[in-house]
Write an enzyme that holds these catalytic residues in place. Structure first.
Site, PDB file in Angstrom:
ATOM      1  CB  CYS A 136       3.714  -0.267  -4.456  1.00 46.22           C
ATOM      2  SG  CYS A 136       4.719  -1.752  -4.320  1.00 46.22           S
ATOM      3  CG  HIS A 252       6.009  -0.744   0.408  1.00 43.62           C
ATOM      4  ND1 HIS A 252       5.561  -1.922   0.962  1.00 43.62           N
ATOM      5  CD2 HIS A 252       5.994  -0.937  -0.946  1.00 43.62           C
ATOM      6  CE1 HIS A 252       5.276  -2.785  -0.002  1.00 43.62           C
ATOM      7  NE2 HIS A 252       5.522  -2.215  -1.165  1.00 43.62           N
TER       8      HIS A 252
END
Ligand code: A2P
Length: 342
Positions: A136, A252
């Site tokens: 990711c 994130h």
């Protein structure tokens, strides 16, 4: 690949698995059937599904995943952990399905393309049954780097990540909630439940994601180094990464410093990012506008802000990048790969 493929979602009850179902609906993926697979613990459980393609909205009954689950399946979206992916690979490929795997099991294998559709869509062409979805943190970084790389080759990237709890799965999100509540209620430190991470995540940051390697970096950091080179198709890009878990539920953040071979102005970089697929420039510092996890959960784009010169190197830029890592960092990217297959 048929026009209306049969899609299996492996790990359907997990954080990414549930998002697979949401993204299949959101993109109206033209499936003829969607099967939800998980462990025996979840067999018989019902998962709400909003429908996509030829599949009407309704509950999907979870089936236990076994090697026999893949008969008639065309596309298998996997997010059930690396060991499950390894165990099922042969059965999936033998059934004639394409496995799009979110785990780290096969990413660096030579015959497995590692694909981010905005960066290297051409690589789906040479798969031999398995296509890997990158880590990711890597995905959102390369989505932001690619339009800049097209202006000038990138020599070096220094990145620090601020990674959400959900990157460690649904139980880790629950741990952040429960621990935060317990902490605020005054529960003594030694009585807090610490299971998903090595330390308390509530009101803390942990510079440790995945296992430590021989060179004292973590495997998460190593993934950002090697996966970036493979996706960008350039072994010369140097990446220095520090990966940190923060008490955020979703999305994130990444502070990225880029050193180019040639001069790239902030204005040119901004123009390139604004024109790039999957990128949204959110950068208006006069009005305190920049990407933040707290406002971007559930979104599809990779958001770039705080774009500025890095005067400490020749030809340097700095930026701050945020993306919903369950969507672009996992489920959305995988379904976009499935779209490329069609
Ligand atoms: P289950 O819910 O039945 O345990 P997360 O990453 O959010 O923890 O989700 C992991 C996903 O992988 C869940 O859907 C989980 O199913 C599934 N899973 C874990 N172990 C297995 C296994 N051995 N076989 C099949 N599915 C598994």
């Amino acid at each position: 690949m048929p026009e209306h493929p049969v899609v299996a979602v492996a790990g359907a009850t997990g954080a990414v698995g549930r998002e697979f179902l949401q993204v299949l609906h959101d993109l109206d993926f033209p499936a003829s059937e969607v099967r939800a697979l998980a462990s025996s613990r979840s067999a018989g459980k019902e998962l709400p599904f909003l429908g996509c393609g030829e599949v009407a909205p309704g509950n999907l009954v979870v089936e236990e995943m076994t090697p026999a689950s893949f008969g008639g399946v065309d596309i298998a979206l996997f997010s059930a952990g690396a060991s499950v992916s390894r165990k099922m690979r042969e059965a999936v490929v033998a059934a004639g399905a394409v496995m799009i795997d979110n785990s780290s099991a096969f990413r660096m294998e030579d015959d497995v393309p590692l694909v981010v559709p905005e960066v290297n869509p051409q690589d789906v062409a040479w798969h031999s049954g398995v296509i890997a979805n990158p880590n990711c943190s890597t995905i959102q970084m390369v989505v932001a780097l690619k339009p800049l790389y097209d202006l000038s080759p990138i020599k070096r990237v220094v990145v620090s990540t601020y990674q959400a709890a959900s990157g460690a799965g649904a139980p880790a999100m629950a741990e952040l909630y429960d621990q935060t509540r317990a902490f605020l209620e005054g529960t003594p430190e030694e009585e807090l439940v610490i299971d998903a991470f090595q330390h308390r995540i509530a009101f803390n940051v942990i510079p440790h994601i995945d296992v430590f390697m021989d060179d004292d970096s973590t495997k998460e950091e190593w993934k950002m180094v090697v996966e970036t080179k493979k996706i960008m198709g350039d072994d010369n890009i140097k990446v220095a990464a520090t990966c940190v878990r923060v008490p955020v539920l979703r999305c994130h953040g990444e502070a990225i410093n880029v050193e180019f071979a040639d001069e790239v102005s902030v204005a040119d970089a901004r123009r390139a990012l604004e024109a790039a697929p999957g990128v949204c420039v959110m950068d208006d510092i006069k009005n305190n506008v920049y990407p933040m996890p707290g406002i971007l959960a559930g979104t599809n784009d990779t958001y770039v802000g705080r774009l500025r010169k890095d005067p400490t190197v020749d030809h340097g830029l700095a930026m701050w990048v945020v993306a919903d890592q369950i969507r672009k960092g996992a489920a959305l990217n995988a379904v976009q790969i499935a779209q490329l297959l069609l």
